[in-house]
Design an enzyme around this catalytic site. Sequence first.
Site, mmCIF file in Angstrom:
data_model
loop_
_atom_site.group_PDB
_atom_site.id
_atom_site.type_symbol
_atom_site.label_atom_id
_atom_site.label_comp_id
_atom_site.label_asym_id
_atom_site.label_seq_id
_atom_site.Cartn_x
_atom_site.Cartn_y
_atom_site.Cartn_z
ATOM 1 N N ASP A 1 0.848 -1.190 0.000
ATOM 2 C CA ASP A 1 0.000 0.000 0.000
ATOM 3 C C ASP A 1 0.889 1.248 0.000
ATOM 4 O O ASP A 1 1.993 1.234 0.554
ATOM 5 C CB ASP A 1 -0.905 0.003 1.236
ATOM 6 C CG ASP A 1 -1.916 1.138 1.204
ATOM 7 O OD1 ASP A 1 -2.475 1.383 0.118
ATOM 8 O OD2 ASP A 1 -2.134 1.768 2.254
ATOM 9 N N GLU B 1 52.066 -31.490 -14.116
ATOM 10 C CA GLU B 1 52.695 -31.248 -15.418
ATOM 11 C C GLU B 1 52.251 -32.266 -16.463
ATOM 12 O O GLU B 1 52.893 -32.422 -17.507
ATOM 13 C CB GLU B 1 54.219 -31.280 -15.273
ATOM 14 C CG GLU B 1 54.808 -32.614 -14.861
ATOM 15 C CD GLU B 1 54.886 -32.813 -13.353
ATOM 16 O OE1 GLU B 1 55.710 -33.628 -12.901
ATOM 17 O OE2 GLU B 1 54.122 -32.155 -12.616
ATOM 18 N N ILE C 1 55.860 -33.368 -18.746
ATOM 19 C CA ILE C 1 57.092 -32.597 -18.887
ATOM 20 C C ILE C 1 58.207 -33.301 -18.106
ATOM 21 O O ILE C 1 58.070 -33.591 -16.918
ATOM 22 C CB ILE C 1 56.907 -31.156 -18.368
ATOM 23 C CG1 ILE C 1 55.808 -30.446 -19.170
ATOM 24 C CG2 ILE C 1 58.211 -30.369 -18.457
ATOM 25 C CD1 ILE C 1 55.487 -29.058 -18.667
ATOM 26 N N ASN D 1 61.075 -26.386 -11.086
ATOM 27 C CA ASN D 1 60.503 -25.677 -9.940
ATOM 28 C C ASN D 1 61.540 -25.410 -8.860
ATOM 29 O O ASN D 1 61.617 -24.322 -8.285
ATOM 30 C CB ASN D 1 59.340 -26.476 -9.342
ATOM 31 C CG ASN D 1 58.031 -26.232 -10.067
ATOM 32 O OD1 ASN D 1 57.804 -25.158 -10.613
ATOM 33 N ND2 ASN D 1 57.170 -27.237 -10.080
#
Length: 456
Positions: free
Chosen positions: A53, A372, A330, A337
């Site tokens: 309302d 890998e 790989i 690494n």
Amino acid sequence: MTARILVVDDIPANVKLLEARLLAEYFDVLTAEDGFKALEICNNTQVDIVLLDIMMPGMDGFEVCERLKSNPRTMHIPVVMVTALDQPSDRVRGLKAGADDFLTKPVNDLQLVSRVKSLVRLKTMSDELRMRAETARAIGIEDLLRDEGRIEEPGQVLLVDPRANSQERIIKMLKPVAEVTAISDAQAAIFEAAEQGFELVIVSSSLDDYDPLRLCSQLRSLDRTRFLPVLLIAEQGGEDMIVRALDLGVNDYITRPLDPNELVARTLTQLKRKRYNDRLRSSVQHSIELAVTDGLTGLHNRRYLDNHLKVLFNRAATRGRSLSVCITDIDRFKVVNDTYGHDAGDEILKEFAARLRATVRGADLACRYGGEEFVVVMPDTTAEMAANIAERLRMSVEGKPFVLRSSGQEINITASLGISCNSPNVETPEQLLKEADNALYDAKRAGRNRVVAAAA
């Protein structure tokens, strides 16, 4: 269809009347006597529609609507303003506050129920999209929800109206917010809507020799226009057509004579909703892509491989075609690494994926299997052909050093590859993959940097 409807009115008799009508349609009904209580309920409870309302003490319906639409938790809830006010200026103010529609007291039962059902359908669709998108917050869904109200570019609107003078007036009214393409022929409009990137279709109810409701129904039934908002321009006294249109999935309506401000406001509402839902769908699609894509290399991930390999394996078996798999690893990647760091390792992986992608054919499926290791699935490929492709990949890896972007240092990389091909002895995709994996380990044991095929 069921939903939870919140009725907000400070007059108990009005609340009871709407509650009785909605309960008769098996809706779940909540009530609030003022705006503060309504906001509290919407914040803490699942609400599908708010019947609000306007004339209430303390906080009127316009302010309640503005607060609901500015809150990310409640902005998606459709709001229908139920009021004795029936001036175009009041409707425009409500629409600018974010209201989705108006119902004028005394409320027509058919319009009440059809309007509520129509909005529930729309909300159900949006809720499903929101739920899926919110499972992938990493793609920025929170920013998406905050941008819901933005209209930065003119909307693309298709107007279907047989009268030239009416077309001219509507184009002029919508010029500030939309680029309007007007068309007189309803059947031609269906093809136009399907082929072009419109964001809203406005359909006049006074079409020549064509049922406007049939046009609306066809727009809803076609895949390309299923989610395209439709706004019906109805004539005065056309309540029955409006009710049927809403049942068919028409999003909104406006009656003649057209008030320019109301037409603009309703058009903007539909454009905002369309863009919001389009962005949600895009985010869902993006999240699906993220779920099956390796974030580092951009290749498909193991989850995608596990599902898609089954499809390709079964298809090859059904059609009697060859299917080969290559697993490549790989060589001595741990040394990379340990020597150059994990950032350098990531660069190597990305460059390896780029060379893999450049070597395989368009029909082949290239995936990062983990760490890998990479997998290539080759449909319609014999063992001999797969060996040639694998050797080409091995040479592309060995033949050119990998260059680290951070330091410019060159690193020589090699790869070992194992291949397998489907045969009567290979009964499952898992077995096919396992044979390629065994061949890879044979290549490693034999000295690395070579291609080994699984025994036939």
